[in-house]
Write a protein that holds these residues in place. Structure first.
Motif, PDB file in Angstrom:
ATOM      1  N   LEU A 127      -3.291   4.046   2.790  1.00  0.00           N
ATOM      2  CA  LEU A 127      -3.496   5.194   3.667  1.00  0.00           C
ATOM      3  C   LEU A 127      -2.501   6.272   3.283  1.00  0.00           C
ATOM      4  O   LEU A 127      -1.302   6.005   3.149  1.00  0.00           O
ATOM      5  CB  LEU A 127      -3.298   4.792   5.134  1.00  0.00           C
ATOM      6  CG  LEU A 127      -3.483   5.893   6.166  1.00  0.00           C
ATOM      7  CD1 LEU A 127      -4.950   6.337   6.231  1.00  0.00           C
ATOM      8  CD2 LEU A 127      -3.022   5.427   7.549  1.00  0.00           C
ATOM      9  N   ILE A 128      -3.008   7.499   3.085  1.00  0.00           N
ATOM     10  CA  ILE A 128      -2.153   8.648   2.801  1.00  0.00           C
ATOM     11  C   ILE A 128      -2.372   9.668   3.896  1.00  0.00           C
ATOM     12  O   ILE A 128      -3.493  10.134   4.119  1.00  0.00           O
ATOM     13  CB  ILE A 128      -2.450   9.256   1.415  1.00  0.00           C
ATOM     14  CG1 ILE A 128      -2.197   8.202   0.328  1.00  0.00           C
ATOM     15  CG2 ILE A 128      -1.606  10.515   1.194  1.00  0.00           C
ATOM     16  CD1 ILE A 128      -2.483   8.663  -1.078  1.00  0.00           C
ATOM     17  N   SER A 169      -3.434  -1.522   6.529  1.00  0.00           N
ATOM     18  CA  SER A 169      -3.233  -1.033   5.159  1.00  0.00           C
ATOM     19  C   SER A 169      -2.097  -1.789   4.478  1.00  0.00           C
ATOM     20  O   SER A 169      -1.127  -2.186   5.116  1.00  0.00           O
ATOM     21  CB  SER A 169      -2.905   0.467   5.158  1.00  0.00           C
ATOM     22  OG  SER A 169      -4.017   1.203   5.598  1.00  0.00           O
ATOM     23  N   ASP A 170      -2.239  -1.955   3.169  1.00  0.00           N
ATOM     24  CA  ASP A 170      -1.185  -2.574   2.384  1.00  0.00           C
ATOM     25  C   ASP A 170      -0.022  -1.614   2.152  1.00  0.00           C
ATOM     26  O   ASP A 170       1.129  -2.031   2.084  1.00  0.00           O
ATOM     27  CB  ASP A 170      -1.744  -3.028   1.020  1.00  0.00           C
ATOM     28  CG  ASP A 170      -2.847  -4.043   1.190  1.00  0.00           C
ATOM     29  OD1 ASP A 170      -2.572  -5.139   1.721  1.00  0.00           O
ATOM     30  OD2 ASP A 170      -3.991  -3.745   0.800  1.00  0.00           O
ATOM     31  N   ALA A 195       2.598  12.439   3.004  1.00  0.00           N
ATOM     32  CA  ALA A 195       2.711  13.538   2.048  1.00  0.00           C
ATOM     33  C   ALA A 195       3.484  14.683   2.696  1.00  0.00           C
ATOM     34  O   ALA A 195       3.144  15.124   3.796  1.00  0.00           O
ATOM     35  CB  ALA A 195       1.335  14.018   1.614  1.00  0.00           C
ATOM     36  N   VAL A 196       4.522  15.140   2.001  1.00  0.00           N
ATOM     37  CA  VAL A 196       5.333  16.258   2.472  1.00  0.00           C
ATOM     38  C   VAL A 196       5.523  17.205   1.293  1.00  0.00           C
ATOM     39  O   VAL A 196       6.102  16.803   0.271  1.00  0.00           O
ATOM     40  CB  VAL A 196       6.706  15.785   3.002  1.00  0.00           C
ATOM     41  CG1 VAL A 196       7.545  16.974   3.455  1.00  0.00           C
ATOM     42  CG2 VAL A 196       6.540  14.778   4.128  1.00  0.00           C
ATOM     43  N   LYS A 201       6.890   6.873   0.864  1.00  0.00           N
ATOM     44  CA  LYS A 201       6.311   5.584   1.191  1.00  0.00           C
ATOM     45  C   LYS A 201       6.888   5.103   2.513  1.00  0.00           C
ATOM     46  O   LYS A 201       8.107   4.932   2.644  1.00  0.00           O
ATOM     47  CB  LYS A 201       6.584   4.571   0.069  1.00  0.00           C
ATOM     48  CG  LYS A 201       5.745   3.335   0.151  1.00  0.00           C
ATOM     49  CD  LYS A 201       5.895   2.501  -1.100  1.00  0.00           C
ATOM     50  CE  LYS A 201       4.860   1.413  -1.163  1.00  0.00           C
ATOM     51  NZ  LYS A 201       4.966   0.639  -2.403  1.00  0.00           N
ATOM     52  N   VAL A 202       6.010   4.901   3.501  1.00  0.00           N
ATOM     53  CA  VAL A 202       6.471   4.471   4.829  1.00  0.00           C
ATOM     54  C   VAL A 202       6.088   3.040   5.146  1.00  0.00           C
ATOM     55  O   VAL A 202       6.574   2.477   6.107  1.00  0.00           O
ATOM     56  CB  VAL A 202       5.985   5.438   5.931  1.00  0.00           C
ATOM     57  CG1 VAL A 202       6.603   6.811   5.769  1.00  0.00           C
ATOM     58  CG2 VAL A 202       4.477   5.542   5.965  1.00  0.00           C
ATOM     59  N   LYS A 203       5.211   2.448   4.322  1.00  0.00           N
ATOM     60  CA  LYS A 203       4.887   1.030   4.480  1.00  0.00           C
ATOM     61  C   LYS A 203       4.705   0.451   3.083  1.00  0.00           C
ATOM     62  O   LYS A 203       3.800   0.834   2.367  1.00  0.00           O
ATOM     63  CB  LYS A 203       3.600   0.845   5.284  1.00  0.00           C
ATOM     64  CG  LYS A 203       3.236  -0.623   5.498  1.00  0.00           C
ATOM     65  CD  LYS A 203       1.954  -0.765   6.321  1.00  0.00           C
ATOM     66  CE  LYS A 203       1.599  -2.222   6.551  1.00  0.00           C
ATOM     67  NZ  LYS A 203       0.348  -2.348   7.315  1.00  0.00           N
ATOM     68  N   PRO A 204       5.613  -0.467   2.731  1.00  0.00           N
ATOM     69  CA  PRO A 204       5.529  -1.062   1.380  1.00  0.00           C
ATOM     70  C   PRO A 204       4.342  -1.989   1.234  1.00  0.00           C
ATOM     71  O   PRO A 204       3.748  -2.431   2.139  1.00  0.00           O
ATOM     72  CB  PRO A 204       6.838  -1.824   1.253  1.00  0.00           C
ATOM     73  CG  PRO A 204       7.440  -1.896   2.595  1.00  0.00           C
ATOM     74  CD  PRO A 204       6.745  -0.923   3.472  1.00  0.00           C
TER      75      PRO A 204
END
Length: 169
Positions: free
Chosen positions: A6-7, A153-154, A159-160, A166-169
């Motif tokens: 997820l982005i 999501s894995d 996006a900034v 990356k907020v979830k590895p």
């Protein structure tokens, strides 16, 4: 087992371009699942810019409402990019569909996919409180849908300014 990514990010944060670049890390011909409906000249121009940036090797599936069917039908045909969840949510809400049930079905479908899926969505909770009841309902629904998809999501990226965090590895 497939990979679900997820982005998210704000408007014009570069999330679609990041998702397209990330798709290159997967083997196979890329598939683009579009939820946007072209209803005016400005939207037509946006879509044309996105298509030109992706290039002719991308196969496109238009799915303003039936993203689950598009995912099921395209599974195994290569990595898929679903752009975007918030436009899909808008289509559901304005069409009077049960977006909560649709979100549950989408989350379940994603867990059964064999080919990778990248989903793009807007982060709408960091802005001002919408003035209208519909705007507040949309903001709340988008937040809940994003949480549901992020949970399964894995990986999750924020996006900034065109850069991925990356907020979830």
């Amino acid at each position: 087992m497939s990979k679900v990514i997820l982005i998210t990010g704000g408007a014009r944060s570069g999330k679609s371009a990041l998702a397209e670049r990330h798709m290159r890390s997967f083997p196979g011909a890329p598939v683009y699942i579009a939820t946007a409906e072209i209803r005016d000249d400005e939207m037509a121009q946006r879509v044309a810019l996105h298509r030109a940036r992706r290039g002719p090797e991308w196969r496109q599936i238009d799915a303003p409402l039936d993203v689950v069917g598009a995912l099921r039908d395209s599974d195994g045909a290569g990595p898929r990019l679903l752009d975007c969840l918030t436009l899909w949510l808008t289509n559901l809400m304005l069409g009077g569909h049960d977006w909560e049930a649709a979100g549950r079905v989408l989350a379940q479908c994603l867990s059964t996919q064999s080919a990778p899926v990248i989903l793009v969505t807007n982060e709408v909770g960091a802005g001002i409180v919408p003035e209208s009841a519909l705007g507040r309902a949309f903001r709340d629904a988008a937040g809940l849908l994003n949480q549901r998809i992020a949970a399964i999501s894995d990986e999750v990226y924020l996006a900034v300014s065109g850069l991925p965090m990356k907020v979830k590895p």
